[in-house]
Write a protein that holds these residues in place. Structure first.
Motif, PDB file in Angstrom:
ATOM      1  N   LYS A   1      19.992  59.308  11.592  1.00 44.67           N
ATOM      2  CA  LYS A   1      19.749  58.591  12.838  1.00 44.67           C
ATOM      3  C   LYS A   1      20.017  57.098  12.653  1.00 44.67           C
ATOM      4  CE  LYS A   1      16.041  59.827  14.852  1.00 44.67           C
ATOM      5  NZ  LYS A   1      14.574  59.978  15.117  1.00 44.67           N
ATOM      6  N   THR A   2      19.508  56.527  11.565  1.00 42.89           N
ATOM      7  CA  THR A   2      19.731  55.108  11.293  1.00 42.89           C
ATOM      8  C   THR A   2      21.203  54.818  11.060  1.00 42.89           C
ATOM      9  OG1 THR A   2      17.523  54.960  10.287  1.00 42.89           O
ATOM     10  CG2 THR A   2      19.083  53.179   9.799  1.00 42.89           C
ATOM     11  N   ALA A   3      21.882  55.704  10.330  1.00 41.84           N
ATOM     12  CA  ALA A   3      23.309  55.517  10.056  1.00 41.84           C
ATOM     13  C   ALA A   3      24.123  55.519  11.344  1.00 41.84           C
ATOM     14  CB  ALA A   3      23.806  56.598   9.105  1.00 41.84           C
ATOM     15  N   PHE A   4      23.793  56.408  12.267  1.00 42.37           N
ATOM     16  CA  PHE A   4      24.528  56.464  13.531  1.00 42.37           C
ATOM     17  C   PHE A   4      24.222  55.249  14.407  1.00 42.37           C
ATOM     18  CE2 PHE A   4      26.836  60.479  14.339  1.00 42.37           C
ATOM     19  CZ  PHE A   4      26.687  61.053  13.100  1.00 42.37           C
ATOM     20  N   GLN A   5      23.022  54.727  14.319  1.00 41.33           N
ATOM     21  CA  GLN A   5      22.704  53.504  15.057  1.00 41.33           C
ATOM     22  C   GLN A   5      23.533  52.332  14.533  1.00 41.33           C
ATOM     23  OE1 GLN A   5      18.472  53.242  14.483  1.00 41.33           O
ATOM     24  NE2 GLN A   5      17.988  54.617  16.177  1.00 41.33           N
ATOM     25  N   ILE A   6      23.627  52.214  13.222  1.00 43.76           N
ATOM     26  CA  ILE A   6      24.446  51.152  12.629  1.00 43.76           C
ATOM     27  C   ILE A   6      25.917  51.388  12.963  1.00 43.76           C
ATOM     28  CG2 ILE A   6      25.166  50.072  10.457  1.00 43.76           C
ATOM     29  CD1 ILE A   6      22.448  50.819   9.293  1.00 43.76           C
ATOM     30  N   GLY A   7      26.350  52.647  12.917  1.00 44.82           N
ATOM     31  CA  GLY A   7      27.732  52.969  13.248  1.00 44.82           C
ATOM     32  C   GLY A   7      28.092  52.609  14.675  1.00 44.82           C
ATOM     33  N   PHE A   8      27.156  52.783  15.612  1.00 44.49           N
ATOM     34  CA  PHE A   8      27.391  52.400  17.001  1.00 44.49           C
ATOM     35  C   PHE A   8      27.673  50.901  17.118  1.00 44.49           C
ATOM     36  CE2 PHE A   8      25.510  50.651  20.913  1.00 44.49           C
ATOM     37  CZ  PHE A   8      26.343  51.244  21.856  1.00 44.49           C
ATOM     38  N   LEU A   9      26.879  50.102  16.413  1.00 46.29           N
ATOM     39  CA  LEU A   9      27.079  48.648  16.445  1.00 46.29           C
ATOM     40  C   LEU A   9      28.406  48.259  15.797  1.00 46.29           C
ATOM     41  CD1 LEU A   9      23.471  47.445  15.514  1.00 46.29           C
ATOM     42  CD2 LEU A   9      24.516  47.583  17.788  1.00 46.29           C
ATOM     43  N   ILE A  10      28.818  49.016  14.791  1.00 48.22           N
ATOM     44  CA  ILE A  10      30.097  48.728  14.137  1.00 48.22           C
ATOM     45  C   ILE A  10      31.259  49.052  15.066  1.00 48.22           C
ATOM     46  CG2 ILE A  10      31.630  49.504  12.274  1.00 48.22           C
ATOM     47  CD1 ILE A  10      29.144  49.817  10.522  1.00 48.22           C
ATOM     48  N   PHE A  11      31.132  50.116  15.832  1.00 46.04           N
ATOM     49  CA  PHE A  11      32.217  50.554  16.705  1.00 46.04           C
ATOM     50  C   PHE A  11      32.454  49.613  17.889  1.00 46.04           C
ATOM     51  CE2 PHE A  11      32.779  54.694  14.764  1.00 46.04           C
ATOM     52  CZ  PHE A  11      34.052  55.041  15.157  1.00 46.04           C
ATOM     53  N   LEU A  12      31.417  48.917  18.347  1.00 46.11           N
ATOM     54  CA  LEU A  12      31.537  48.118  19.574  1.00 46.11           C
ATOM     55  C   LEU A  12      32.681  47.105  19.544  1.00 46.11           C
ATOM     56  CD1 LEU A  12      27.847  47.477  20.715  1.00 46.11           C
ATOM     57  CD2 LEU A  12      29.583  48.933  21.768  1.00 46.11           C
ATOM     58  N   PRO A  13      32.781  46.214  18.527  1.00 50.41           N
ATOM     59  CA  PRO A  13      33.888  45.248  18.543  1.00 50.41           C
ATOM     60  C   PRO A  13      35.260  45.916  18.457  1.00 50.41           C
ATOM     61  CG  PRO A  13      32.713  45.159  16.454  1.00 50.41           C
ATOM     62  CD  PRO A  13      31.901  45.998  17.368  1.00 50.41           C
ATOM     63  N   PHE A  14      35.358  47.004  17.702  1.00 45.74           N
ATOM     64  CA  PHE A  14      36.635  47.714  17.617  1.00 45.74           C
ATOM     65  C   PHE A  14      36.995  48.358  18.953  1.00 45.74           C
ATOM     66  CE2 PHE A  14      35.270  48.323  12.990  1.00 45.74           C
ATOM     67  CZ  PHE A  14      35.932  47.171  12.591  1.00 45.74           C
ATOM     68  N   LEU A  15      35.985  48.850  19.667  1.00 44.20           N
ATOM     69  CA  LEU A  15      36.216  49.442  20.979  1.00 44.20           C
ATOM     70  C   LEU A  15      36.712  48.407  21.969  1.00 44.20           C
ATOM     71  CD1 LEU A  15      36.019  51.829  22.944  1.00 44.20           C
ATOM     72  CD2 LEU A  15      33.608  51.224  23.309  1.00 44.20           C
ATOM     73  N   VAL A  16      36.148  47.205  21.898  1.00 46.26           N
ATOM     74  CA  VAL A  16      36.589  46.128  22.788  1.00 46.26           C
ATOM     75  C   VAL A  16      38.065  45.809  22.553  1.00 46.26           C
ATOM     76  CG1 VAL A  16      36.308  43.679  23.323  1.00 46.26           C
ATOM     77  CG2 VAL A  16      34.292  45.127  23.033  1.00 46.26           C
ATOM     78  N   ILE A  17      38.455  45.742  21.284  1.00 47.53           N
ATOM     79  CA  ILE A  17      39.855  45.452  20.966  1.00 47.53           C
ATOM     80  C   ILE A  17      40.754  46.562  21.498  1.00 47.53           C
ATOM     81  CG2 ILE A  17      41.518  45.218  19.081  1.00 47.53           C
ATOM     82  CD1 ILE A  17      39.386  43.827  17.461  1.00 47.53           C
ATOM     83  N   ASP A  18      40.346  47.818  21.318  1.00 44.68           N
ATOM     84  CA  ASP A  18      41.140  48.943  21.831  1.00 44.68           C
ATOM     85  C   ASP A  18      41.303  48.860  23.349  1.00 44.68           C
ATOM     86  OD1 ASP A  18      41.684  50.158  19.396  1.00 44.68           O
ATOM     87  OD2 ASP A  18      39.822  51.329  19.421  1.00 44.68           O
ATOM     88  N   LEU A  19      40.219  48.529  24.048  1.00 46.54           N
ATOM     89  CA  LEU A  19      40.280  48.439  25.506  1.00 46.54           C
ATOM     90  C   LEU A  19      41.178  47.301  25.964  1.00 46.54           C
ATOM     91  CD1 LEU A  19      36.533  49.092  26.455  1.00 46.54           C
ATOM     92  CD2 LEU A  19      38.472  50.653  26.725  1.00 46.54           C
ATOM     93  N   VAL A  20      41.075  46.145  25.296  1.00 40.95           N
ATOM     94  CA  VAL A  20      41.897  44.991  25.661  1.00 40.95           C
ATOM     95  C   VAL A  20      43.377  45.298  25.435  1.00 40.95           C
ATOM     96  CG1 VAL A  20      42.469  42.613  25.060  1.00 40.95           C
ATOM     97  CG2 VAL A  20      40.089  43.289  25.287  1.00 40.95           C
ATOM     98  N   VAL A  21      43.695  45.879  24.296  1.00 39.93           N
ATOM     99  CA  VAL A  21      45.089  46.205  23.983  1.00 39.93           C
ATOM    100  C   VAL A  21      45.618  47.251  24.958  1.00 39.93           C
ATOM    101  CG1 VAL A  21      46.611  47.248  22.261  1.00 39.93           C
ATOM    102  CG2 VAL A  21      44.905  45.570  21.553  1.00 39.93           C
ATOM    103  N   ALA A  22      44.823  48.285  25.237  1.00 44.54           N
ATOM    104  CA  ALA A  22      45.269  49.344  26.141  1.00 44.54           C
ATOM    105  C   ALA A  22      45.523  48.806  27.548  1.00 44.54           C
ATOM    106  CB  ALA A  22      44.229  50.462  26.185  1.00 44.54           C
TER     107      ALA A  22
END
Length: 211
Positions: free
Chosen positions: A147-168
């Protein structure tokens, strides 16, 4: 003859203990959390083979040793050294080694997960930590770690997701719909990760998450 029998039992115990080391490493230390988070980083970056699995496992292993160093030191002092000096029996050594590990797991395990497995085991709600069996604590600890690992993983994914959305969205506005957005976003995500010193931040966050 008694001496030979005692030595044979010690060798058997040692072989069994060595066989249990991998299971203990996965189940009662921070290895699971660290490895899952490192996997999220690789997935977020979009580089499925870099770093390779062997490197991630190696990083997770040595970070686990770093995080668990105080616990391992206590086990060595209270259980291993007296056993080697023949001041305590093997059973006493196991009991002493179990206490620091249980303390570590309790610090990382939520009461909700413990209550879940107590309920699944048809056990009464514990009044103190001593009332929680180890066979209940270990799966509760693993669930909490995931559970803790997935919470940290969610925070890690956010900036990468923003970049993907901007590029797309940029590619769509330019009419370049046939060009894969992930291919264009990859160097920008790597650049962002390098500029913010991502490995330093992630390592610091992982280690501090066990405090």
């Amino acid at each position: 003859m008694s001496g030979d029998g005692s030595n044979a039992l010690q060798i058997l115990f040692l072989v069994a203990a060595i066989g249990l080391i991998p299971a203990l490493l996965f189940c009662v230390t921070g290895f699971t959390r660290i490895l899952v988070v490192l996997g999220f980083i690789r997935t977020g970056l979009g580089t499925p083979t870099a770093p390779p699995n062997q490197v991630l496992v190696g990083i997770a292993l040595f970070l686990t040793f770093f995080v668990m160093a105080p616990t391992f030191k206590e086990i060595k002092t209270t259980a291993v050294d007296p056993l080697m000096d023949k001041k305590i029996t093997q059973v006493q050594a196991i009991e002493r080694a179990e206490k620091p590990l249980r303390q570590f797991m309790f610090e990382q395990t939520s009461d909700r997960d413990i209550a879940l497995f107590m309920k699944l085991g048809d056990l009464k709600p514990p009044a103190t930590r001593k009332d929680v069996p180890t066979y209940v604590l270990i799966p509760a600890f693993i669930i909490s770690e995931l559970k803790t690992a997935f919470q940290i993983g969610f925070l890690i994914f956010l900036p990468f997701l923003v970049i993907d959305l901007v590029v797309a969205s940029t590619l769509m506005s330019m009419g370049m719909v046939m060009l894969p957005p992930t291919f264009i976003a990859l160097p920008f995500k790597i650049l962002l990760f390098v500029l913010v010193d991502g490995w330093n931040l992630v390592t610091q966050s992982l280690v501090e998450s066990f405090s």
